[in-house]
Design an enzyme around this catalytic site. Structure first.
Site, PDB file in Angstrom:
ATOM      1  N   CYS A   1       1.461  -1.474 -10.036  1.00 21.75           N
ATOM      2  CA  CYS A   1      -0.712  -1.083 -10.144  1.00 21.75           C
ATOM      3  C   CYS A   1      -0.945  -1.883  -8.464  1.00 21.75           C
ATOM      4  O   CYS A   1      -0.343  -0.921  -7.800  1.00 21.75           O
ATOM      5  CB  CYS A   1      -1.757  -1.650 -10.782  1.00 21.75           C
ATOM      6  SG  CYS A   1      -2.645  -1.257 -10.431  1.00 21.75           S
ATOM      7  N   HIS A   2      -1.367  -3.018  -8.389  1.00 17.43           N
ATOM      8  CA  HIS A   2      -1.630  -3.685  -6.981  1.00 17.43           C
ATOM      9  C   HIS A   2      -0.128  -4.412  -6.481  1.00 17.43           C
ATOM     10  O   HIS A   2      -0.025  -5.040  -5.502  1.00 17.43           O
ATOM     11  CB  HIS A   2      -3.139  -4.262  -6.401  1.00 17.43           C
ATOM     12  CG  HIS A   2      -3.944  -2.741  -6.669  1.00 17.43           C
ATOM     13  ND1 HIS A   2      -4.329  -2.709  -7.562  1.00 17.43           N
ATOM     14  CD2 HIS A   2      -4.931  -2.547  -5.417  1.00 17.43           C
ATOM     15  CE1 HIS A   2      -5.562  -1.818  -7.523  1.00 17.43           C
ATOM     16  NE2 HIS A   2      -5.963  -1.514  -5.527  1.00 17.43           N
ATOM     17  N   GLY A   3       0.785  -4.632  -7.575  1.00 18.81           N
ATOM     18  CA  GLY A   3       1.897  -5.785  -7.730  1.00 18.81           C
ATOM     19  C   GLY A   3       2.031  -5.172  -5.894  1.00 18.81           C
ATOM     20  O   GLY A   3       2.649  -6.655  -5.113  1.00 18.81           O
TER      21      GLY A   3
END
Length: 172
Positions: free
Chosen positions: A104-106
């Site tokens: 995801c936003h990682g």
């Protein structure tokens, strides 16, 4: 070195599924997940309010004590990528060929650590431009493995994401 340790990052507004699912899958597979945030033993709140107490502070950890790192999404990565120690850890994991897994936003953390250039990867479409501008070869797939980097888009991709993470760790 305890070769069975895997670091997971946490900060406020982490995506609960993207931290807890990998943590439990790692435990089931015989690994020792270590949840690390800016502060040790602090309770961080997830996007949906679920708490997570960190095991350690990132400032006290060394990459050589771990097999790799898993970076959950949510909005926590936007905070964590501002911490030089977090970026240093990610760079060191990459340089040593250890697992660097993000979902995801990682991927924001990997972009800020400047380790995505030339890597084929995926993420939530919301950070596609950030990753492309950092030199990544972005694709919209459930899971992408390129060398020692494993990436996925969202919680629905977690089964495939963790299968690839565990496969990578099992070859080490």
């Amino acid at each position: 070195m305890d070769h069975k340790k895997v670091m997971l990052l946490v900060e406020d507004l982490y995506e609960e599924m993207e931290l807890w699912y990998p943590k439990y899958r790692l435990e089931e597979a015989g690994y020792q997940p270590v949840v690390a945030g800016p502060e040790a033993r602090k309770v961080y709140s997830g996007k949906h309010g679920y708490p997570c107490r960190s095991d350690a502070s990132v400032y006290d950890l060394k990459d050589q004590d771990f097999m790799g790192i898993v970076i959950p999404g949510g909005f926590a990565p936007d905070k964590l990528r501002r911490i030089p120690k977090v970026l240093e850890l990610v760079r060191n994991f990459m340089a040593s060929g250890k697992l660097v897994a993000h979902i995801c936003h990682g991927g924001w953390i990997c972009a800020s650590a400047e380790v995505v250039s030339g890597f084929r990867l995926t993420s939530t479409p919301g950070i596609k431009d950030d990753l492309v501008h950092a030199g990544a070869l972005w694709t919209d797939e459930p899971v992408v493995v390129d060398r020692n980097m494993v990436s996925s888009r969202r919680p629905d991709d977690l089964p495939l994401f963790m299968a690839e993470c565990l496969k990578f760790l099992g070859t080490r």
